[in-house]
Scaffold this motif. Structure first.
Motif, PDB file in Angstrom:
ATOM      1  N   THR A  86      55.358 -45.022 -42.876  1.00 29.14           N
ATOM      2  CA  THR A  86      54.778 -44.070 -41.925  1.00 29.14           C
ATOM      3  C   THR A  86      54.615 -44.715 -40.560  1.00 29.14           C
ATOM      4  O   THR A  86      54.239 -45.880 -40.466  1.00 29.14           O
ATOM      5  N   SER A  88      52.401 -44.055 -37.089  1.00 28.82           N
ATOM      6  CA  SER A  88      51.250 -43.304 -36.581  1.00 28.82           C
ATOM      7  C   SER A  88      51.016 -43.672 -35.125  1.00 28.82           C
ATOM      8  O   SER A  88      51.111 -44.836 -34.751  1.00 28.82           O
ATOM      9  N   ALA A 140      51.181 -47.625 -34.883  1.00 28.86           N
ATOM     10  CA  ALA A 140      50.880 -48.368 -36.104  1.00 28.86           C
ATOM     11  C   ALA A 140      51.833 -47.999 -37.227  1.00 28.86           C
ATOM     12  O   ALA A 140      52.419 -46.913 -37.249  1.00 28.86           O
ATOM     13  N   SER A 141      51.958 -48.906 -38.157  1.00 28.72           N
ATOM     14  CA  SER A 141      52.658 -48.657 -39.408  1.00 28.72           C
ATOM     15  C   SER A 141      51.599 -48.288 -40.436  1.00 28.72           C
ATOM     16  O   SER A 141      50.635 -49.023 -40.638  1.00 28.72           O
ATOM     17  N   GLY A 142      51.765 -47.137 -41.063  1.00 30.41           N
ATOM     18  CA  GLY A 142      50.787 -46.684 -42.049  1.00 30.41           C
ATOM     19  C   GLY A 142      49.665 -45.905 -41.404  1.00 30.41           C
ATOM     20  O   GLY A 142      49.770 -45.436 -40.268  1.00 30.41           O
ATOM     21  N   GLY A 143      48.580 -45.771 -42.131  1.00 28.47           N
ATOM     22  CA  GLY A 143      47.441 -45.003 -41.658  1.00 28.47           C
ATOM     23  C   GLY A 143      47.405 -43.636 -42.295  1.00 28.47           C
ATOM     24  O   GLY A 143      48.396 -43.142 -42.840  1.00 28.47           O
ATOM     25  N   GLN A 196      51.676 -38.335 -36.565  1.00 30.66           N
ATOM     26  CA  GLN A 196      52.218 -39.199 -37.617  1.00 30.66           C
ATOM     27  C   GLN A 196      53.495 -38.593 -38.189  1.00 30.66           C
ATOM     28  O   GLN A 196      53.607 -37.380 -38.336  1.00 30.66           O
ATOM     29  N   PRO A 228      46.054 -49.037 -41.533  1.00 33.21           N
ATOM     30  CA  PRO A 228      47.262 -49.168 -40.719  1.00 33.21           C
ATOM     31  C   PRO A 228      47.441 -50.586 -40.191  1.00 33.21           C
ATOM     32  O   PRO A 228      46.476 -51.310 -39.980  1.00 33.21           O
ATOM     33  N   THR A 281      48.713 -52.396 -36.945  1.00 38.18           N
ATOM     34  CA  THR A 281      48.994 -52.085 -35.548  1.00 38.18           C
ATOM     35  C   THR A 281      50.250 -52.820 -35.092  1.00 38.18           C
ATOM     36  O   THR A 281      50.353 -54.035 -35.208  1.00 38.18           O
ATOM     37  N   THR A 314      56.083 -39.432 -41.547  1.00 37.95           N
ATOM     38  CA  THR A 314      56.268 -40.211 -42.770  1.00 37.95           C
ATOM     39  C   THR A 314      57.670 -39.980 -43.301  1.00 37.95           C
ATOM     40  O   THR A 314      58.120 -38.843 -43.407  1.00 37.95           O
TER      41      THR A 314
END
Length: 177
Positions: A156, A158, A89-92, A60, A128, A130, A62
């Motif tokens: 972020t 991931s 993915a975005s986030g997580g 990941q 997250p 996807t 960020t």
């Protein structure tokens, strides 16, 4: 006014210019070349990691709030010893693990990345979104984005590689502007 054919022909090419690449190089390349030359291309890798069945190798990056920069994703690459699922993915949230240091592609540069990083094995937590999921076979993989994925401040990216028993790696390359 002469009546010239605007299309190239074998004996009379209109749109052609000879040059000596030794004295006048005409190099056309991706933005990563200029980013690397300027000290703003970064590499992040997991190394080769063994992962048990039911888990994933996770990496990941960020872009912190207030960084004033964007991360332009150049490529995601790596390898795996078994057929697996690669998800972006975005986030997580990655709990625990390590915080690998991004490497500047301009060897010897003191410029550091604004990104904070995390790596672990397990399951990606949080909520997250996807962006991409793909099945990959054992061997190497490479996904070129050429800046087509952008991680803004307070966002972020991931990546997970799993969920079968494997030994794998994830490499993330990006530039900052």
């Amino acid at each position: 006014m002469n009546n010239y054919n605007v299309f190239n022909t074998e004996h009379n090419p209109v749109y052609m210019q000879q040059n000596n690449v030794f004295t006048a190089p005409g190099i056309n390349g991706p933005p990563e070349l200029d980013a690397a030359k300027s000290g703003f291309l970064f590499l992040l890798n997991t190394g080769s990691v063994a992962v048990g069945a039911g888990n994933s190798l996770m990496l990941q990056a960020t872009n912190p709030s207030g960084s004033g920069k964007r991360l332009y994703i150049s490529r995601i690459s790596g390898g795996t010893t078994a057929a697996a699922t690669l998800a972006i993915a975005s986030g997580g949230t990655i709990t625990g693990g390590t915080t690998p240091v991004p490497f500047n592609a301009l060897f010897g540069s003191a410029t550091t990345s604004v990104a904070t990083t995390r790596q672990n094995t397990g399951t990606l937590g949080g909520a997250p979104t996807t962006a991409m999921v793909m099945q990959i076979t054992a061997g190497m993989y490479l996904i070129d984005f050429a800046g087509g994925l952008v991680v803004q401040a307070n966002q972020t990216i991931s990546m997970t590689l799993g969920t079968v028993a494997l030994t794998g790696s994830i490499n993330l390359t990006w530039w900052e502007a």
